[in-house]
Write an enzyme that holds these catalytic residues in place. Sequence first.
Site, short mmCIF file in Angstrom:
data_model
loop_
_atom_site.label_atom_id
_atom_site.label_comp_id
_atom_site.label_asym_id
_atom_site.label_seq_id
_atom_site.Cartn_x
_atom_site.Cartn_y
_atom_site.Cartn_z
CE LYS A 167 11.42 8.17 18.12
NZ LYS A 167 11.77 9.57 18.45
CB SER B 298 14.90 9.23 20.57
OG SER B 298 13.81 9.98 20.07
CB SER C 168 14.19 12.84 18.74
OG SER C 168 14.67 12.71 20.05
#
Lengths: 95, 476, 447
Positions: free
Chosen positions: C44, C119, C143
């Site tokens: 990420k 996210s 997330s």
Amino acid sequence: MDKGELVKTAALAKLKLDENEVETLAIEVSAMLENFSMMMEADVEGLEPTTQTLQQENRTRRDEGPIDSGDNLSNDLLERVPEKEGRFIVIPNVI
Amino acid sequence: MKYQSFVGLEIHIQLISETKVFCSCPNNFGDEPNTNICPVCLGYPGALPSLNEEAVFKALKVCKALNCHINEKAVFDRKNYFYPDMPKNYQITQFESPFGVDGYFNLELDDGSFKKIRIHDVHLEEDAGKMIHDGYQSRLDYNRAGTPLLEIVTEPDLVAGRDAELFVQQFRQMVRYLEVTDGNMEEGSLRCDANTSINLPGMGLGTKTEVKNLNSSRFVNKALTYEIKRHGKILDKGGEIIQETRLWDEKTSTSKSMRTKEDSHDYRYFPEPDLPPYRVTAEMMGKVESAMVELPNDRKKRYIKDQNLSVEQAAFITGERETADWFDSLLKLGAESNQSASWLSGDIQKVLNREEVTLEESPFTAERIKELFDLINTKKISNNIGKDLLQAMFKEDKDPSLLVKEKGLEQVSDTGAVEKVVDEVLAAHPAVVDAVRAGEDKQVGFLMGQLMKATGGKVNPQMAREIIMNKIKGSE
Amino acid sequence: MKKYKEYVENWEKKIGSFLQFDPEKAKADSSSEGPLKGIPFGVKDNIAVKGFDMTCGSKILENFNCPYTATAVEKLQNKGAVVVGKMNMDEFGMGSSTDNSALGETNNPWDTSRVAGGSSGGSAAAVAAGLVPFALGSDTGGSVRQPASFCGVYGLKPTYGTVSRYGLTAYASSLETIGICAESTAMTRDVFNIIKGIDVMDNTTVDYKPSGKDDSNTIAVLKVGEGDLSDDVLNSYKVSQQRITDLGYTVTEVELPTLKYVVPAYYVIATAEASANLARFNGIRYGLAEKGAETPSDLMQMSRHSGFGDEVKLRILLGTYVLRSGFQDQYYHRAQKIRTAILNDFNRIFEQADALMLPVFPTGAFHHGSSDLTQLQQKSADLYTCSANLAGLPALAVPSTIEKGLPIGVQFTAPAFEEERLFRISEKLEEVFPVQNPEGYSKEWNK
């Protein structure tokens, strides 16, 4: 939240807001604050606040420098500085 | 004095350590700009603080020396405000639960009496970087950012500028004893902000102002004396004090308004989630206690009471821990305290001053000085030869007994040898001998001088005088 | 390798899960030996990998080349795994759709008109499409688990403090952990066991001390009320409950009385911490710096104004406000007490049960934009996931059923350090109900 409070809060957060943003954010912030106010119904009598979970032991570091990895980290960091003069980082004057 | 005045101090000291308080960059900010920086102290995304145990240890030492209550759970907090010298735009400090609270310091006043000054708290935090301003831009050096800083906050128990000056001096002396900081005010390793308020007696605290930029204990005194006077003038005229922060200007010897309460910050303190609370264990406090030293004011009292030193001598010896420790080791070797004190504050200090070195850097070990005292006290050398020997010891870095031998400085106490020289001197100065014989005893001094000149000062002076007198007066 | 790149590029035209894809860039930083030898993984874009950029999905870090590597990434590299790229995300982790990325749009591999969740949307989408067998994400309030559920992969939020956060760009430090999106339970477990452990660079890492009771007998199931879940999710949830019953677990229905307060408490704490964590982005030391500023204050304000997106500004404002003097008791302190209350709720349940099953999100993957769920509705929907963050507990999203062509996951949570207990439940389910893949899926990386 009224716009005055919003602007005051934005100043504390060093956020410049244009007029459109003030309009829309005032509405969104207010909606969230209304949601937050739901917490007032909760019975928290006698409860200790939890700021961190699980940690029980002390965590410290010995007062020793890192093993010299040979690479020059400070130069790597300086490369990423937007404005510099020699090894100094430069910004507009503080008045 | 019509008004009562209240003075409180906020003192920051830079702690001595190898590395910064939350990262392993060297705690050495005199280096080339921005060399001692890493993702942590430069506030990079993803970097986290990691607490330096040495900084905790030194913080606790100061707490202990200031008789603080040690919080069982010390918590770090974030203090939020934007300023370019602070990389994260929040400072990691302690607010709700610092290492030490509710302590006191016994301040010795000019008249020798003591006053208890309450300590509000002692907390550990990170220092900011340095900004250098010129006409159109500011230059930033973050070498100092993240170095360990300890803040000590007093209650407003001081009453005048002079009190505050004494506090800063004695506090500085104490933290130097503790070896937690070098305490250099000019270089900023000890920084002091002072706040003051005045009021009519019995009315409690007044509206306070804070003065910054006080980089010597003398300025602390001057600035506070100025502020107290300024407050008085305002109140006399029926005016009101504005709560504000003021900057001391040494050139003009005045203070100037810097910012008022209205534009003061809302720091939005909250517990630092990246650092767990530090639980002060009995083991840690044991370590702190075993590292404690006798503090200067206690030591001074002991020297006066147990060693019969004068107040001045005791003050001189306790001025620096190095000197006092050295003095103690000299006593331990069996040296007499007054002899030790007067040599230390006199001839030894003279040599050190002239050569611009500290006691520690000099070749004057306690053992050597004890040996020197022994040579003098057993009359192997005279006091005056002893003083010369001190200089030779410094230059040649040798034991005094060795130097005495090498240089043949041993006092001549053999009667036959002394008589021989006396005879020579008397023969050379018959007129003086006659004068002495006629009762002008003062002239003996001249003969003694000649004798010392002839022997290089090595004759035992008492013995020589006796022999001279015998030879002149006894031969009648 | 060429075929793998082609495979990734073809998928990327449809889903846009990577912000940067370059399997060669950091190859030299990985060990040539180890249990994960040569296995590609995505990271990420709020987690540091030296050589790659670290944008956090934000304009303020758009061209920020990262000079260091996160501890968790380094541990994986030491075991042979290779970082192939950086995954798209909601700006600074603030969002549930990845639509809040300032740098690209990510679509769901099962239906590209829908979001991958957020996210960590890029991480989940890439795993679902088979671009990588696992990817690191971060989980502040769900997330990792929510996008894993939306994309039909496994999503682990570990116990707080078990995985070093060093190198994870902070959004809400006391809530978040690095998490794992993976194609299987086994992969999730392997990665977790490698990245966990005390790190001197992260003082919040803790000693890992599981109870040793890895097998569950009783699983508590959170009772859901009328209208709490969409029809599809409700249906899937019922199937999951039936499945664990069929597998022989004793199932009891339970309630979490504090659940209705967790969303406001979560957002108060998250935004408060974010307001400080994001203060460091000011145009002085790195990142976007606006030209023409006349004072340092100008420089900071201008850079933050053009660098941050709307959602980030909203959260910074909220967080700043709730911490202001005079408001702390009402918001921040109260939220911390609710945190204690939800922790007490969980503890009560775990006195009776070994694990707790609960939904991940009230809906399946929704359409881009606000037509299905408004921003506020998206936030309110965090209730099932953010509870574990408030309490610091481990939680695993497990793919369950496919409803109308979209995967729906279910969540299990357990006491602190009981990740293995979660893996064993998940593994049992996986044996009987294997994971399904979207159309066009191929395990190209393994060929």
